[in-house]
Structure formats: structure tokens, C-alpha cells
Design an enzyme around this catalytic site. Sequence first.
Site, PDB file in Angstrom:
ATOM      1  N   SER A 136      67.920  37.922 -54.767  1.00 51.30           N
ATOM      2  CA  SER A 136      68.986  36.943 -54.625  1.00 51.30           C
ATOM      3  C   SER A 136      70.136  37.521 -53.834  1.00 51.30           C
ATOM      4  O   SER A 136      70.365  38.741 -53.834  1.00 51.30           O
ATOM      5  CB  SER A 136      69.479  36.519 -56.012  1.00 51.30           C
ATOM      6  N   TYR A 153      72.374  37.556 -64.602  1.00 47.99           N
ATOM      7  CA  TYR A 153      71.477  37.222 -63.501  1.00 47.99           C
ATOM      8  C   TYR A 153      71.674  38.193 -62.337  1.00 47.99           C
ATOM      9  O   TYR A 153      70.710  38.735 -61.788  1.00 47.99           O
ATOM     10  CB  TYR A 153      71.735  35.783 -63.055  1.00 47.99           C
TER      11      TYR A 153
END
Length: 225
Positions: A136, A153
Site C-alpha cells: 500500500s 494497517y
Amino acid sequence: MVTTPRTALVTGANRGIGRAVAAELHRRNLRVVVTARDPETALATAADIGPGVCPHVLDVTDPTGVMLLRKELEHVDVLVCNAGVLLDARTDPLTAPLDLVDRTMRVNLLGSWRLAQAFVPSMIRRGWGRVVLISSGTTAEFGGALFAGAPGYSLSKSALNGLTTMLAAQCEGTGVLVNAVNPGRVRTDMMPSGHVTPEQAARFIADVATLPAGGPNGSFLTEKR
């Protein structure tokens, strides 16, 4: 000469990026294995993508389930670790519920690690393999400031990048390439406001999953570079 198609295993393949990657690899004539936690969802996904696609039930946090899948498949040539969760959005490092952070790590980091331990050794023995870990942009690539608005995350994906470098070093010179991919802001259930379609992201991820010999290893890849 008749050759056996390479086998690709895609985790979290029932929707979003995973489903699009599985469909793209199927279009490229790989034998695709799609996994989902729900058996009916896995069956429906495989049937929808096309003939020859194999469904399997898999929870990447379940060591027994991963080992059973490895025994059934014996080996895979391409491993796309896509299964992931985003559970702590709109929190910060001082307020994020640590039970959610723990679950995030178990799926995003340890799930991919568990799959790599199960399938990469046979790739090395066979002298060819491609591993793609879906990362990401929240990680600031391999360093720098992390996005604090979803701390668990962001840390899980940053750790996934670190795992990429370690696996790549372990596979150096074996014919197995391991890379992390940042697909960008993809329009999925996790990110409804994304401007990249799953199909667009899937084409790039499939390129990385089918890199030729001599391609990058241990890299953080985007479509731009």
C-alpha cells in the site's frame, strides 16, 4: 511440445483486486486457484471467472487450512498474497484498538508469511516462481513517514514490505522473484472513493506475477516505476 500451464494461487479472490487479478491471470492462460473463506463464495467466484478455475476455502490466519491446501495443490508457480483487512480507519496510534491491530497483523502480515512458508520452498526446488505481496502507499514505500490515520494497517503493510525484502534475499539466484506491489487507490469495498478500477490494477499486478527471468526482485513496484 505440450507444456503444462503454470498454476497461480490468489488469496482473497472473491472480490475487488483479488477477483480481478484471478480473472486477468486466467485470461493469460494460467491455471488459477481462487480462495475465499466461504465455500459457496469460492465456488461462485471460480464459476464466474471461467472454466478450469479451481475454488478452495482458505482463511490465511488458519495454519491447518494453509497446510491442507499445500498438500492438496502440492505446488504453485505464482502466489499472489492479496487477502487483507483495513479495520482501524479514522483512528490514530493513541486511540487505535489494539485487538483490531492484532487482527490486522494476523491477516495482512502473518497470513502472507504463512502462505510464503507453505509454497515458496517448492518454487525454489523447481527453479521458478513468482510471489506478489499486495502492499500500500500508506507505507511510504520502504521508509519514511507512515500514514497515521490507520496505524495498524499502515504498520502491517510496512512490515509486509520488510518481509518482501527478506524473502527476496532468501530466493536470490533460485529463479524465484518476490516483490511488493502498490496498486494505488483502487475502488473496492475497502476504498469506495478510489480512482483506479480493480481491472486496471489487476493488469499491472499480473505483469509482476509473470515477470520474465532477470526481472526485479525485492522491489516495491507501482505502475509508474
